[in-house]
Design a protein around this motif. Structure first.
Motif, PDB file in Angstrom:
ATOM      1  N   ASP A  79      41.584  41.598  46.264  1.00  0.00           N
ATOM      2  CA  ASP A  79      42.012  42.968  46.556  1.00  0.00           C
ATOM      3  C   ASP A  79      41.055  43.999  45.978  1.00  0.00           C
ATOM      4  O   ASP A  79      40.892  45.081  46.528  1.00  0.00           O
ATOM      5  CB  ASP A  79      43.424  43.226  46.022  1.00  0.00           C
ATOM      6  CG  ASP A  79      44.493  42.668  46.934  1.00  0.00           C
ATOM      7  OD1 ASP A  79      44.178  42.351  48.091  1.00  0.00           O
ATOM      8  OD2 ASP A  79      45.645  42.568  46.489  1.00  0.00           O
ATOM      9  N   LYS A  80      40.429  43.672  44.845  1.00  0.00           N
ATOM     10  CA  LYS A  80      39.480  44.616  44.239  1.00  0.00           C
ATOM     11  C   LYS A  80      38.224  44.736  45.089  1.00  0.00           C
ATOM     12  O   LYS A  80      37.626  45.795  45.191  1.00  0.00           O
ATOM     13  CB  LYS A  80      39.129  44.184  42.823  1.00  0.00           C
ATOM     14  CG  LYS A  80      40.285  44.324  41.862  1.00  0.00           C
ATOM     15  CD  LYS A  80      39.908  43.838  40.484  1.00  0.00           C
ATOM     16  CE  LYS A  80      41.121  43.897  39.572  1.00  0.00           C
ATOM     17  NZ  LYS A  80      40.854  43.303  38.271  1.00  0.00           N
ATOM     18  N   ALA A  81      37.815  43.625  45.679  1.00  0.00           N
ATOM     19  CA  ALA A  81      36.601  43.621  46.499  1.00  0.00           C
ATOM     20  C   ALA A  81      36.846  44.258  47.865  1.00  0.00           C
ATOM     21  O   ALA A  81      36.037  45.040  48.353  1.00  0.00           O
ATOM     22  CB  ALA A  81      36.091  42.194  46.673  1.00  0.00           C
ATOM     23  N   ILE A  82      37.972  43.927  48.487  1.00  0.00           N
ATOM     24  CA  ILE A  82      38.308  44.455  49.808  1.00  0.00           C
ATOM     25  C   ILE A  82      39.765  44.892  49.765  1.00  0.00           C
ATOM     26  O   ILE A  82      40.670  44.064  49.822  1.00  0.00           O
ATOM     27  CB  ILE A  82      38.084  43.410  50.926  1.00  0.00           C
ATOM     28  CG1 ILE A  82      36.631  42.952  50.934  1.00  0.00           C
ATOM     29  CG2 ILE A  82      38.490  43.986  52.281  1.00  0.00           C
ATOM     30  CD1 ILE A  82      36.330  41.854  51.919  1.00  0.00           C
ATOM     31  N   SER A  83      39.982  46.197  49.670  1.00  0.00           N
ATOM     32  CA  SER A  83      41.343  46.706  49.495  1.00  0.00           C
ATOM     33  C   SER A  83      42.060  46.988  50.814  1.00  0.00           C
ATOM     34  O   SER A  83      43.256  47.212  50.829  1.00  0.00           O
ATOM     35  CB  SER A  83      41.312  47.987  48.652  1.00  0.00           C
ATOM     36  OG  SER A  83      40.538  48.967  49.312  1.00  0.00           O
ATOM     37  N   TYR A  84      41.349  46.985  51.911  1.00  0.00           N
ATOM     38  CA  TYR A  84      41.968  47.272  53.204  1.00  0.00           C
ATOM     39  C   TYR A  84      42.383  45.973  53.895  1.00  0.00           C
ATOM     40  O   TYR A  84      42.004  44.894  53.481  1.00  0.00           O
ATOM     41  CB  TYR A  84      41.004  48.059  54.099  1.00  0.00           C
ATOM     42  CG  TYR A  84      39.705  47.328  54.346  1.00  0.00           C
ATOM     43  CD1 TYR A  84      39.583  46.409  55.385  1.00  0.00           C
ATOM     44  CD2 TYR A  84      38.603  47.547  53.530  1.00  0.00           C
ATOM     45  CE1 TYR A  84      38.401  45.725  55.593  1.00  0.00           C
ATOM     46  CE2 TYR A  84      37.414  46.871  53.741  1.00  0.00           C
ATOM     47  CZ  TYR A  84      37.315  45.965  54.771  1.00  0.00           C
ATOM     48  OH  TYR A  84      36.159  45.286  54.987  1.00  0.00           O
ATOM     49  N   GLY A  85      43.187  46.118  54.934  1.00  0.00           N
ATOM     50  CA  GLY A  85      43.564  44.952  55.732  1.00  0.00           C
ATOM     51  C   GLY A  85      44.536  44.020  55.054  1.00  0.00           C
ATOM     52  O   GLY A  85      44.424  42.808  55.196  1.00  0.00           O
TER      53      GLY A  85
END
Length: 141
Positions: A79-85
């Motif tokens: 979640d920290k790396a990619i918070s969308y989707g």
């Protein structure tokens, strides 16, 4: 007075109709998000849905295991790396009468979620130039 306005009634505030209804206590939860849409609690039993062999089971497996996926995302710092989707999106396609709407209703009922029915052709006719009608629908979803 610090902003050059001495009377609050001289201000213009634009609020979404649903927000205003909630503020003044007219409606706890509106069923119409925007004209041409309808929010409701589906009541279709998942056992009444008939689909091709294995299809219903695959859809159910995706939704049942989604919580496991969300926990993994959180634990692995994904979640920290990619918070969308972070939502689950399912797209049903097929000819009329093949069970798309019934499956959506049954699935929402099984997981205890409301369903938002949108008449996109009607929404397109009344959409204004800034696309706020579409923004309202996707914000609500």
């Amino acid at each position: 007075e610090g902003y050059g306005v001495s009377d609050l009634t001289d201000q213009e505030v634009q609020l979404d109709r649903r927000v205003l209804d909630c503020i003044v206590g007219l409606d706890k939860e509106s069923t119409e998000v925007i004209q041409g849409s309808y929010l409701y609690d589906p009541a279709v039993d998942i056992n009444s849905v008939v689909l091709a062999p294995g299809l219903k089971e695959a859809i159910l497996s995706s939704t049942v295991n989604f919580d496991t996926f969300l926990r993994y995302r959180k634990q692995s710092s994904f979640d920290k790396a990619i918070s969308y989707g972070v939502g689950l999106t399912l797209m049903f396609s097929g000819a009329s009468g093949t069970g798309k709407t019934m499956m959506a209703n049954a699935l929402a009922a099984k997981v205890g979620k409301k369903l938002l029915l949108v008449d996109f052709p009607r929404l397109s006719q009344q959409a204004n130039s800034n696309g706020s009608s579409y923004q309202s629908i996707f914000r609500e979803a």
